[in-house]
Design a protein around this motif. Structure first.
Motif, PDB file in Angstrom:
ATOM      1  N   ASP A   1     -15.892   0.579   4.724  1.00 13.71           N
ATOM      2  CA  ASP A   1     -15.198  -0.347   5.628  1.00 13.71           C
ATOM      3  C   ASP A   1     -16.169  -1.428   6.080  1.00 13.71           C
TER       4      ASP A   1
ATOM      5  N   ASP B   1     -13.975  -3.531  12.399  1.00 13.20           N
ATOM      6  CA  ASP B   1     -12.927  -2.661  12.932  1.00 13.20           C
ATOM      7  C   ASP B   1     -11.684  -2.666  12.070  1.00 13.20           C
ATOM      8  N   ASP B   2     -11.419  -3.766  11.404  1.00 16.71           N
ATOM      9  CA  ASP B   2     -10.163  -3.900  10.683  1.00 16.71           C
ATOM     10  C   ASP B   2     -10.366  -4.176   9.198  1.00 16.71           C
TER      11      ASP B   2
ATOM     12  N   TYR C   1     -10.989  -2.524   5.572  1.00 15.63           N
ATOM     13  CA  TYR C   1     -10.884  -1.250   4.864  1.00 15.63           C
ATOM     14  C   TYR C   1     -10.314  -1.489   3.475  1.00 15.63           C
TER      15      TYR C   1
ATOM     16  N   ARG D   1      -6.733   3.706   7.630  1.00 15.34           N
ATOM     17  CA  ARG D   1      -6.352   3.358   8.999  1.00 15.34           C
ATOM     18  C   ARG D   1      -4.928   3.814   9.344  1.00 15.34           C
TER      19      ARG D   1
ATOM     20  N   LYS E   1      -2.096  -4.946  12.468  1.00 12.30           N
ATOM     21  CA  LYS E   1      -3.535  -4.898  12.670  1.00 12.30           C
ATOM     22  C   LYS E   1      -3.889  -3.617  13.421  1.00 12.30           C
ATOM     23  N   PRO E   2      -4.745  -2.761  12.843  1.00 12.27           N
ATOM     24  CA  PRO E   2      -5.031  -1.452  13.457  1.00 12.27           C
ATOM     25  C   PRO E   2      -5.592  -1.542  14.873  1.00 12.27           C
ATOM     26  N   SER E   3      -6.434  -2.549  15.142  1.00 12.48           N
ATOM     27  CA  SER E   3      -7.078  -2.609  16.452  1.00 12.48           C
ATOM     28  C   SER E   3      -6.128  -3.032  17.560  1.00 12.48           C
ATOM     29  N   THR E   4      -5.076  -3.733  17.218  1.00 12.05           N
ATOM     30  CA  THR E   4      -4.139  -4.213  18.242  1.00 12.05           C
ATOM     31  C   THR E   4      -2.744  -3.647  18.080  1.00 12.05           C
ATOM     32  N   HIS E   5      -2.489  -3.016  16.893  1.00  9.21           N
ATOM     33  CA  HIS E   5      -1.160  -2.488  16.572  1.00  9.21           C
ATOM     34  C   HIS E   5      -0.086  -3.575  16.640  1.00  9.21           C
TER      35      HIS E   5
ATOM     36  N   TYR F   1      -7.812  -9.996   8.322  1.00 10.70           N
ATOM     37  CA  TYR F   1      -6.772 -10.559   9.172  1.00 10.70           C
ATOM     38  C   TYR F   1      -7.153 -11.994   9.555  1.00 10.70           C
TER      39      TYR F   1
END
Length: 454
Positions: free
Chosen positions: A89, A92-93, A95, A110, A151-155, A179
């Protein structure tokens, strides 16, 4: 609306229209340049991100290349490859993910809930088939794809740039993505800055236009005030000139009456009284009485002549009775008798048809000009008067060969030039024009009165 305000208005309106056109052109060019800048920056961002993603995918492929190229191929080999990719990875986002060619998710570090699901018909909020697009791009040989994904960090769903390649030996699609919300934020900042710059430019253009209009208005008002003051000063000077002229005329008339007619009448009275007294004597000397009455009669004739002269100066009856030409001939004769200077009078063309006021103005200007020649034309030996007329106007030219004078200096002097000022004012009352030329060779006064204004 007064003419001066119309002039100011006609000066301000084109100025404001020009500034408005400039503002529109600047606004259009600013927006065009801002859009071009945004597109350039966006393309540069996307190109750099695409290159970055391509490197990431190449690293992912390199990480599992030994397993992918191994002779022994089984499910364990593929699982080991999935595990390696799941651990890779970036941020944070960032992967890697795997799909098969039918849209089934094989690995997603994720969002593990997606693993094993058939996402072939998955659509984004805009109705696009996301997985189909990724698989189609991989089958084409790989490349970048833009789509929407959570987006995984903000859903939250955000724009994403993905890069996929096909692992044909295993029937996989390997991909990763970045992103683009940070790119959108950067572009939004650029848009906001461009908007502020455009607004600032419009503000300055508007301010300059308003200030320019105010300056024109203030200058116009200052000019109006200055002209009003000049006009008031001229009107005051004119009023004083009129008063002085009236007082001078009254003083002259008073002197003429006192020194001429009054003395003649007193002498006539004494002569008559003397004749009456002689007639009352016992021994009347009729010859002596007759001589007294004769003297009284002669002096009475002188008084009548003086009355006619004064009346002629106040209002030339010849103008009304015999016309302008005869009045000028009589004026020239009187001037020659008084000054001893020869006068050459020419009357050319048609000078009839002028109003009584215009005739009087021309006569008074001739009187004033001849009076000035008599008083001020040093060394003059000849006077020329030309009165001519055509279809458009009547012209009067009076010239002498005297020493001349400084026309601008006399005209601007507060105590001199009253005669010239009176000439101009008289002509202005009938829409005429006065021209005075003077040098060492003599002086010429020209007056014109248009017939169209009669």
């Amino acid at each position: 609306m007064k003419l001066r305000y119309k002039i100011i208005l006609f000066a301000i309106i084109p100025l404001l229209l020009s500034f408005a056109a400039i503002a529109l052109a600047v606004f259009y060019q600013t927006n065009l340049l801002a859009q071009q800048q945004r597109n350039t920056v966006e393309q540069a961002y996307l190109a750099s991100k695409e290159t970055e993603l391509k490197h990431y995918v190449n690293l992912g492929v390199a990480a599992i290349s030994k397993l992918y190229n191994a002779q022994l191929q089984n499910a364990a080999t593929q699982e080991e490859a999935k595990a390696i990719l799941a651990k890779l990875d970036f941020g944070d986002d960032g992967y890697f993910y795997l799909y098969d060619m039918q849209g089934k998710n094989l690995m997603h570090p994720r969002q593990s809930d997606l693993v094993g699901k058939d996402l072939w018909n998955l659509t984004d909020p805009e109705g696009n088939f996301t997985i189909r697009k990724l698989i189609a791009k991989a089958k084409e040989g790989g490349g970048a794809v833009r789509y929407l994904w959570e987006k995984p960090s903000t859903h939250k769903v955000a724009p994403k740039l993905g890069y996929v390649v096909a692992l044909e030996r295993w029937g996989w699609v390997l991909g990763t993505g970045i992103y683009l919300d940070d790119v959108d934020n950067a572009l939004n900042k650029i848009d906001a800055q461009n908007t502020r710059n455009s607004q600032s430019t419009m503000f300055w253009i508007t301010s300059i236009a308003v200030i320019s209009a105010l300056l024109i208005a203030v200058s116009g008002m200052a000019l109006n005030i200055s002209e009003s003051r000049i006009a008031e000063a001229k009107l005051k000077a004119l009023a004083q000139s009129v008063v002085r002229s009236q007082e001078d005329e009254r003083a002259r008339l008073s002197r003429d009456l006192h020194d001429g007619i009054s003395q003649l009448l007193v002498s006539i009275k004494l002569q008559i009284e003397s004749g009456i007294a002689k007639l009352g004597l016992p021994k009347t000397d009729t010859e002596s009485a007759r001589l007294s009455f004769t003297r009284a009669t002669s002096q009475l004739n002188e008084a009548l002549g003086e009355v006619r002269r004064i009346s002629h100066d106040l209002r030339p009856a010849m103008l009304d009775d015999l016309g302008l030409a005869v009045a000028f001939e009589h004026l020239a004769e009187e001037f020659m008798e008084d000054s001893g200077l020869p006068v050459h009078l020419q009357i050319l063309g048609d000078i009839s048809g002028l109003s009584d006021t215009s005739n009087t103005v021309l006569f008074r200007i001739a009187q004033e000009a001849l009076t000035n020649i008599h008083k001020h034309a040093r060394n003059a030996s000849q006077v020329d008067i030309e009165l001519s007329g055509d279809q458009r106007m009547v012209n009067l030219i009076i010239a002498d060969n005297g020493a001349g004078f400084d026309v601008p200096g006399i005209a601007s002097h507060p105590k001199h030039g009253i005669g010239l000022s009176n000439m101009r004012e008289r002509l202005a009352s009938v829409n005429g024009r006065l021209a005075v030329r003077s040098d060492a060779g003599g002086t010429q006064v020209s007056a014109q009165i248009p017939r169209s204004m009669q």
